[in-house]
Design a protein around this motif. Structure first.
Motif, PDB file in Angstrom:
ATOM      1  N   ASN A  80       0.966  -1.141   0.097  1.00 44.88           N
ATOM      2  CA  ASN A  80      -0.257   0.154   0.041  1.00 44.88           C
ATOM      3  C   ASN A  80       0.744   1.446   0.119  1.00 44.88           C
ATOM      4  N   LYS A  81       2.116   1.308   0.388  1.00 47.35           N
ATOM      5  CA  LYS A  81       2.912   2.340   0.509  1.00 47.35           C
ATOM      6  C   LYS A  81       3.593   2.511  -0.954  1.00 47.35           C
ATOM      7  N   GLU A  83       3.215   2.606  -5.446  1.00 42.65           N
ATOM      8  CA  GLU A  83       2.154   3.218  -6.349  1.00 42.65           C
ATOM      9  C   GLU A  83       1.347   2.280  -7.104  1.00 42.65           C
ATOM     10  N   ASN A  84       1.875   1.147  -7.435  1.00 41.70           N
ATOM     11  CA  ASN A  84       1.117   0.252  -8.242  1.00 41.70           C
ATOM     12  C   ASN A  84      -0.279  -0.006  -8.044  1.00 41.70           C
ATOM     13  N   ASN A  85      -0.619  -0.297  -6.421  1.00 41.92           N
ATOM     14  CA  ASN A  85      -1.814  -0.326  -6.067  1.00 41.92           C
ATOM     15  C   ASN A  85      -2.752  -1.637  -7.014  1.00 41.92           C
ATOM     16  N   GLU A 107      -7.752  -1.496   2.727  1.00 45.26           N
ATOM     17  CA  GLU A 107      -8.558  -1.408   1.302  1.00 45.26           C
ATOM     18  C   GLU A 107      -8.359  -2.915   0.737  1.00 45.26           C
ATOM     19  N   ASN A 109      -9.405  -5.898  -1.330  1.00 43.12           N
ATOM     20  CA  ASN A 109     -10.415  -6.068  -1.968  1.00 43.12           C
ATOM     21  C   ASN A 109     -11.404  -7.181  -1.911  1.00 43.12           C
ATOM     22  N   LYS A 135     -10.000  -1.539 -16.024  1.00 45.27           N
ATOM     23  CA  LYS A 135      -8.852  -0.257 -15.835  1.00 45.27           C
ATOM     24  C   LYS A 135      -7.932  -0.466 -17.067  1.00 45.27           C
TER      25      LYS A 135
END
Length: 160
Positions: A80-81, A83-85, A107, A109, A135
């Protein structure tokens, strides 16, 4: 009802990272995932998983919670730190409300209880692969629009 064939249509171009410390489960799931995804990256703990995640392009993560060296919670926190998410699905034999609250706040899924039922896994993977593919389509379309805008700007400059 969704089938593995339906899932494969969505997942065959995607990369998945699977983190699991139990060898028998890991080998079994690796075999299954290998038939569905473009690339399957396997980690025995969260530390291996974060190392793979930083090196590879990962679309989806499937992780256990209780692992040695670095737990699934610590692994998710590290992801979560960055950027890829990616989409994160948690597998666990524990369904304590405290754990679920923590995962919701991180968060995650989806959450699946072990042992994982095949139909439930297919349904969850299908849903999340659909989200990932949507996406990707939006990102590709945005790039096309940006390219067309650049072309129009250049044409306007020429016309002026």
């Amino acid at each position: 009802m969704l089938s593995a064939k339906d899932l494969k249509e969505l997942s065959s171009s995607l990369n998945i990272l699977y983190a699991e410390d139990e060898e028998i489960l890991r080998d079994s799931m690796q075999s299954t995932l290998g038939k569905l995804f473009k690339n399957v990256y396997i980690a025995k703990n969260g530390q291996e998983a974060i190392s793979i995640f930083k090196k590879e392009e990962i679309d989806l993560i499937l992780t256990d919670i209780n692992m040695p060296i670095m737990s699934g919670i610590e692994f998710i926190s590290e992801v979560n730190k960055l950027e890829n998410n990616p989409i994160i699905i948690v597998l666990s034999a524990h369904d304590e409300s405290r754990l679920l609250k923590t995962l919701i706040n991180m968060e995650v899924n989806n959450f699946l209880n072990k042992p994982v039922e095949k139909d439930a896994l297919i349904k969850i993977l299908y849903k999340n692969c659909s989200i990932i593919n949507d996406k990707i389509l939006v990102k590709n379309y945005a790039q096309i629009l940006e390219n067309e805008n650049d072309d129009m700007r250049r044409l306007n400059i020429v016309l002026e």
